[in-house]
Write a protein that holds these residues in place. Structure first.
Motif, PDB file in Angstrom:
ATOM      1  N   ASP A  69       5.639  63.494  59.674  1.00  0.00           N
ATOM      2  CA  ASP A  69       5.224  62.877  58.414  1.00  0.00           C
ATOM      3  C   ASP A  69       6.432  62.681  57.509  1.00  0.00           C
ATOM      4  O   ASP A  69       7.398  63.464  57.554  1.00  0.00           O
ATOM      5  N   SER A  70       6.382  61.647  56.700  1.00  0.00           N
ATOM      6  CA  SER A  70       7.429  61.420  55.706  1.00  0.00           C
ATOM      7  C   SER A  70       7.191  62.348  54.514  1.00  0.00           C
ATOM      8  O   SER A  70       6.201  63.089  54.467  1.00  0.00           O
ATOM      9  N   ARG A  71       8.068  62.298  53.523  1.00  0.00           N
ATOM     10  CA  ARG A  71       7.912  63.142  52.344  1.00  0.00           C
ATOM     11  C   ARG A  71       6.636  62.811  51.583  1.00  0.00           C
ATOM     12  O   ARG A  71       6.069  63.656  50.896  1.00  0.00           O
ATOM     13  N   SER A  72       6.181  61.581  51.723  1.00  0.00           N
ATOM     14  CA  SER A  72       4.949  61.179  51.040  1.00  0.00           C
ATOM     15  C   SER A  72       3.707  61.621  51.796  1.00  0.00           C
ATOM     16  O   SER A  72       2.592  61.415  51.336  1.00  0.00           O
ATOM     17  N   LYS A 127      17.574  54.971  56.297  1.00  0.00           N
ATOM     18  CA  LYS A 127      18.118  56.328  56.182  1.00  0.00           C
ATOM     19  C   LYS A 127      19.510  56.410  56.785  1.00  0.00           C
ATOM     20  O   LYS A 127      20.397  57.087  56.260  1.00  0.00           O
ATOM     21  N   GLU A 171       5.206  58.931  60.014  1.00  0.00           N
ATOM     22  CA  GLU A 171       6.457  58.197  60.147  1.00  0.00           C
ATOM     23  C   GLU A 171       6.853  58.022  61.611  1.00  0.00           C
ATOM     24  O   GLU A 171       7.660  57.163  61.944  1.00  0.00           O
TER      25      GLU A 171
END
Length: 401
Positions: A195-198, A226, A202
């Motif tokens: 998972d992404s930071r949100s 990135k 991902e």
């Protein structure tokens, strides 16, 4: 980048370029080699000696970012190598643990040679998979640029081949994790979801890094931002820098040498047909997304997404249907720990028997065999029985999994 003699890949006007159909739901904007790791079985330490003379301290923190030298960048090593030299995204990994320096030692024959890692930028310029000869010559030219003498005279192992398929318009965050968990059919079952930071999906991976193949799906747009390679990949995809796009990458990491793939273990074996064989093996035989029907997994129909993935591959390969196979070694491992245990048991018996027989030293191996036979414990008879069992466990079916 240091200058090397090379023949670039043909452009869109070349007869060898591959058209992309725009009349379908999913569109491929790239299919090919994303990275290539090769090991040159180079026994000499002269290349390491040359580059290491520019380093006074292997723990110098500057090696993390790199120390410039002429057209190159000297950096810390990795993957067991002490040092690396960078020329763009062509990277040579070096060590003094090579054949010449290990002769006569306990590690004789275990030299690491040099490892060359070729990234996507190098491969876009010089990685013409349609011509094995061009690819080999370009790789040798790069090795020579790093200072390797006559690389064509030494075996070159294909340690790792990364094949990527970039699909325009497919969003990774829209993928349903449960479908990938429940509908994946193949050799590997281990899965990791990222998972992404949100908190949005991902990417995910199937298989382990130690296996012969590992499959990944991830958001290539986010990943390229990135890494600072967004401009490069957008130019490769043919889209503008400010265009709002989604690109899902499907990537197969294949350990050609370690996985014992027939006809694709060495650079001298590499061919365009061999490349397509690997891709077909990975996307059909090793693993695929299927519709769950409760029946035999090998007979399940492909899921709609995988049908599209296979369509893109088949269009690019002109429906080539060859498939790679592997040479398996079914012999049981003869591990050093096992040999140490056996040696300890034998030594103990020889010492105990020497004391039992009031000798001034342990009995000999010959005397030990006679002792075992006298007790009805003949090693030869036991060995024959174990041989019969072990040979029954072996198989000549090299395609068995």
């Amino acid at each position: 980048m240091a200058q090397i003699v090379a023949i670039p890949v043909g452009d869109e006007n070349d007869d060898t370029s591959r058209p992309v159909s725009r009349d379908v739901k999913l569109q491929s904007v790239f299919l090919g080699l994303d990275s290539l790791y090769i090991v040159l079985e180079y026994p000499h330490s002269n290349v390491f000696d040359f580059w290491s003379t520019h380093i006074t301290d292997f723990h110098d923190p500057r090696l993390y970012e790199g120390i410039p030298f002429e057209d190159f960048l000297i950096r810390r090593g990795g993957l067991g190598y002490k040092l690396s030299v960078w020329d763009g995204d062509a990277r040579l990994y070096l060590t003094d643990r090579v054949g010449d320096n290990l002769k006569g030692s306990d590690s004789d024959g275990q030299g690491m040679g040099v490892m060359l890692q070729l990234g996507p930028k190098w491969l876009h310029l010089f990685g013409d998979i349609l011509s094995a000869r061009r690819l080999q010559n370009n790789i040798f030219a790069q090795l020579i640029a790093f200072g390797v003498q006559s690389p064509e005279n030494f075996p070159v192992r294909l340690n790792r081949i990364d094949i990527a398929l970039d699909v325009l318009g497919l969003r990774v965050i829209d993928q349903k994790i449960d479908e990938w968990r429940d509908q994946w059919v193949g050799r590997a079952q281990q899965k990791h979801f990222y998972d992404s930071r949100s908190g949005k999906l991902e990417g995910f991976a199937v298989g382990s890094s130690s296996g012969a193949i590992r499959f990944k799906v991830y958001d290539k747009v986010a990943e390229s931002k990135k890494r600072g390679t967004s401009r490069f990949w957008r130019s490769a995809w043919g889209v503008s820098e400010d265009e709002d796009i989604a690109v899902a990458r499907f990537e197969w990491t294949i350990k050609a040498y370690g996985g014992r793939f027939k006809g694709m273990r060495y650079l001298s074996d590499f061919s365009f047909h061999g490349f397509m064989d690997l891709l077909n093996y990975a996307s059909l035989k090793w693993g695929r997304l299927c519709i769950p029907d409760g029946g035999n997994q090998t007979r399940r129909d492909l899921a709609p997404l995988w049908i599209e993935i296979r369509r893109l591959i088949e269009e690019w390969t002109f429906n080539y249907d060859g498939i790679a196979s592997r040479d398996y070694d079914f012999r049981p491992d003869l591990k050093k720990a096992y040999l140490k245990s056996v040696s300890g048991w034998l030594a103990g018996l020889m010492a105990r028997a020497g004391i039992e027989q009031r000798k001034d030293k342990p009995i000999t191996l010959t005397e030990m065999i006679k002792l075992l036979r006298a007790e009805g414990l003949s090693p030869s008879e036991k060995a024959k029985r174990k041989w019969d069992i072990l040979t029954k466990l072996l198989t000549d079916d090299h395609d068995a999994e």
